[in-house]
Scaffold this motif. Structure first.
Motif, PDB file in Angstrom:
ATOM      1  N   ILE A  28       0.856  -1.192   0.000  1.00 25.76           N
ATOM      2  CA  ILE A  28       0.000   0.000   0.000  1.00 25.76           C
ATOM      3  C   ILE A  28       0.888   1.237   0.000  1.00 25.76           C
ATOM      4  O   ILE A  28       1.902   1.290   0.710  1.00 25.76           O
ATOM      5  N   PHE A  29       0.507   2.223  -0.785  1.00 29.35           N
ATOM      6  CA  PHE A  29       1.181   3.519  -0.717  1.00 29.35           C
ATOM      7  C   PHE A  29       0.235   4.594  -1.241  1.00 29.35           C
ATOM      8  O   PHE A  29      -0.313   4.472  -2.342  1.00 29.35           O
ATOM      9  N   TYR A  30       0.018   5.640  -0.454  1.00 27.64           N
ATOM     10  CA  TYR A  30      -0.873   6.718  -0.875  1.00 27.64           C
ATOM     11  C   TYR A  30      -0.496   8.012  -0.150  1.00 27.64           C
ATOM     12  O   TYR A  30       0.295   8.011   0.803  1.00 27.64           O
ATOM     13  N   LEU A  35      -5.239  13.603  -0.974  1.00 29.41           N
ATOM     14  CA  LEU A  35      -6.640  13.208  -1.051  1.00 29.41           C
ATOM     15  C   LEU A  35      -7.531  14.173  -0.269  1.00 29.41           C
ATOM     16  O   LEU A  35      -8.597  14.575  -0.737  1.00 29.41           O
ATOM     17  N   SER A  36      -7.096  14.550   0.931  1.00 24.05           N
ATOM     18  CA  SER A  36      -7.887  15.473   1.748  1.00 24.05           C
ATOM     19  C   SER A  36      -8.030  16.827   1.061  1.00 24.05           C
ATOM     20  O   SER A  36      -9.108  17.433   1.067  1.00 24.05           O
ATOM     21  N   ALA A  37      -6.932  17.302   0.474  1.00 20.27           N
ATOM     22  CA  ALA A  37      -6.980  18.593  -0.218  1.00 20.27           C
ATOM     23  C   ALA A  37      -7.900  18.524  -1.431  1.00 20.27           C
ATOM     24  O   ALA A  37      -8.697  19.436  -1.684  1.00 20.27           O
ATOM     25  N   HIS A 366      -6.487   7.994  -7.824  1.00 18.95           N
ATOM     26  CA  HIS A 366      -5.272   8.334  -7.074  1.00 18.95           C
ATOM     27  C   HIS A 366      -4.201   7.322  -7.460  1.00 18.95           C
ATOM     28  O   HIS A 366      -4.334   6.126  -7.187  1.00 18.95           O
ATOM     29  N   LYS A 367      -3.170   7.770  -8.157  1.00 17.46           N
ATOM     30  CA  LYS A 367      -2.093   6.877  -8.586  1.00 17.46           C
ATOM     31  C   LYS A 367      -0.808   7.294  -7.888  1.00 17.46           C
ATOM     32  O   LYS A 367      -0.519   8.486  -7.769  1.00 17.46           O
ATOM     33  N   THR A 368      -0.038   6.308  -7.442  1.00 14.47           N
ATOM     34  CA  THR A 368       1.122   6.613  -6.610  1.00 14.47           C
ATOM     35  C   THR A 368       2.383   5.910  -7.086  1.00 14.47           C
ATOM     36  O   THR A 368       2.326   4.863  -7.735  1.00 14.47           O
ATOM     37  N   PHE A 369       3.514   6.489  -6.721  1.00 14.40           N
ATOM     38  CA  PHE A 369       4.818   5.916  -7.036  1.00 14.40           C
ATOM     39  C   PHE A 369       5.770   6.228  -5.887  1.00 14.40           C
ATOM     40  O   PHE A 369       5.793   7.342  -5.378  1.00 14.40           O
ATOM     41  N   LEU A 370       6.551   5.232  -5.480  1.00  8.53           N
ATOM     42  CA  LEU A 370       7.530   5.429  -4.409  1.00  8.53           C
ATOM     43  C   LEU A 370       8.785   4.631  -4.713  1.00  8.53           C
ATOM     44  O   LEU A 370       8.716   3.467  -5.129  1.00  8.53           O
ATOM     45  N   SER A 383      -3.654  11.540  -3.027  1.00 10.45           N
ATOM     46  CA  SER A 383      -4.649  12.035  -2.489  1.00 10.45           C
ATOM     47  C   SER A 383      -4.375  11.047  -1.158  1.00 10.45           C
ATOM     48  O   SER A 383      -4.354  10.310  -1.198  1.00 10.45           O
TER      49      SER A 383
END
Length: 425
Positions: A28-30, A35-37, A366-370, A383
């Protein structure tokens, strides 16, 4: 601003529980702040039950009334900053806008948005020691004109833009335009936010948020000490990873109630930190992770990472390199959490955004990268009771060779920027 930070953090862990409940083995990564903003932007133009649902899920209803003085100061400060930053030829127009905003300064939604704007101003910037860029954009079907007051407020408070686009006549071109903007805002790390067929001619409003983060460790890992090692999900499921090693002074502690270690790894100059929550190793490491997740709340996290629970010690740290990439369709997730009406054209009340009563939100993705390596972290996203530090030998060991949770925090404001779980590096 403290109660806004707390509200954002509470939503962070509610969201974590929601996306992890169906797949306890999933990485999981977000970015909860993003998201709140993004949803805060929608809340600013939502009315009646639609606004109430967003308030409750994002804990905006807990925004402290005691912060009214701070909020008034926030509005006045925003007024001064916008006038000061405006070109001379545009200041008269800006003053007129601010006078309109001042007339509605008692509106709770605007006060909340103003504090959000101040928080984003503290976080969203490029520095020598780290880069954090937060970008939100609303794309609306050109046949749904946006209210000027909403447009003015969302630009000021959420540092964003609203773009009219022709979803109905040229859906593919619209999709490509949105994807190009997200890719540019995330330094090329997030591509194809919207895949083909995710948008169609019926699309009327799309909310996009992108976050890019890059920072170097305060104490970097020497590449010479990186070796192949085993990462264990349980006794049967194991995989080889690149494990980084170093010895040095770190803040570390132990949480008795969940039998887990806490390690703070600071980024350059100590303004941001990654806190790693590592359950005690066992024959089935998912059990320890499950217990930790079930106990994880904002209040407990603040206690676990406090100076009362962490002490600076000499620690031998072993930490894996890993890359996480994921995409979340937020429509179904947010509906399960209680935000329902904004996605229903018969129930959505977004009349603060557009006078057209048929406006509703078509899509939130919401797409993420780490990426974590020896130098530091590069990331992008579109988000209770506190135990005392465990008595250990003079050099402590922190061996992250099994599933763990990590949280990246802005230390001054205590804002949670990113949250993640690593089951398979």
């Amino acid at each position: 601003m403290d109660s806004l930070v707390a509200a954002n953090a509470k939503f962070c862990f509610d969201f974590f529980q929601e996306i992890s409940k169906d797949n306890p083995r999933k990485n999981i990564f977000y970015c909860p702040l993003s998201l709140s903003a993004a949803l805060g932007m929608i809340h600013l133009g939502a009315r009646n039950n639609t606004a109430q649902q967003i308030c409750e899920v994002l804990h905006f209803n807990e925004f402290s009334k005691n912060e009214s003085k701070e909020s008034d100061a926030c509005l006045k400060s925003n007024k001064s900053e916008v006038v000061a930053d405006s070109p001379v030829e545009g200041q008269e127009k800006t003053k007129g806008l601010l006078n309109l905003q001042a007339e509605s300064s008692n509106d709770e939604s605007e006060v909340l948005s103003c504090c959000f704007g101040k928080l984003l101003s503290k976080l969203d910037r490029i520095r020598d020691d780290y880069t954090l860029s937060i970008a939100n954009r609303l794309y609306e079907e050109q046949e749904f004109p946006i209210c000027k007051e909403y447009l003015d407020n969302v630009i000021q408070f959420y540092h964003t833009t609203v773009e009219s686009i022709d979803f109905r006549k040229d859906t593919e071109k619209s999709r490509q335009e949105i994807n190009f903007w997200v890719e540019s805002q995330s330094q090329g790390k997030i591509k194809e936010l919207f895949s083909k067929d995710t948008l169609d001619s019926a699309t009327v409003l799309v909310l996009v948020n992108a976050v890019y983060f890059k920072a170097k460790w305060e104490r970097y890992f020497d590449t010479k000490n990186t070796v192949d090692a085993t990462f264990c999900l349980n006794e049967k499921e194991k995989k080889k990873v690149k494990m980084m090693h170093q010895r040095g002074l770190f803040r570390i502690g132990f949480i008795e109630e969940v039998q887990a270690q806490v390690l703070e790894m600071r980024y350059t100059k100590g303004k941001l930190s990654m806190f790693v929550l590592l359950p005690h190793a066992s024959s089935d490491n998912l059990e320890g992770l499950d217990q930790l997740e079930s106990e994880l709340t904002y209040e407990k996290l603040m206690a676990w990472i406090s100076s009362e629970n962490l002490s600076e010690e000499m620690v031998a740290v072993s930490f894996p390199q890993f890359t996480l990439e994921d995409s979340y369709d937020l429509n179904s997730i947010l509906q399960d959490m209680g935000i329902v009406d904004i996605f229903d054209e018969t129930k959505a009340d977004l009349t603060g955004i557009s006078s057209n009563p048929n406006l509703y939100l078509s899509k939130i993705v919401h797409k993420t990268f780490l990426e974590v390596d020896e130098d530091g972290t590069q990331a992008a996203a579109a988000s209770g009771a506190v135990g005392t530090t465990r008595s250990m030998p003079s050099e402590l060991t922190f061996m992250a060779n099994h599933p763990f949770i990590f949280i990246i925090i802005h230390n001054k404001t205590k804002s949670i920027l990113f949250c993640g779980r690593v089951c398979y590096p």
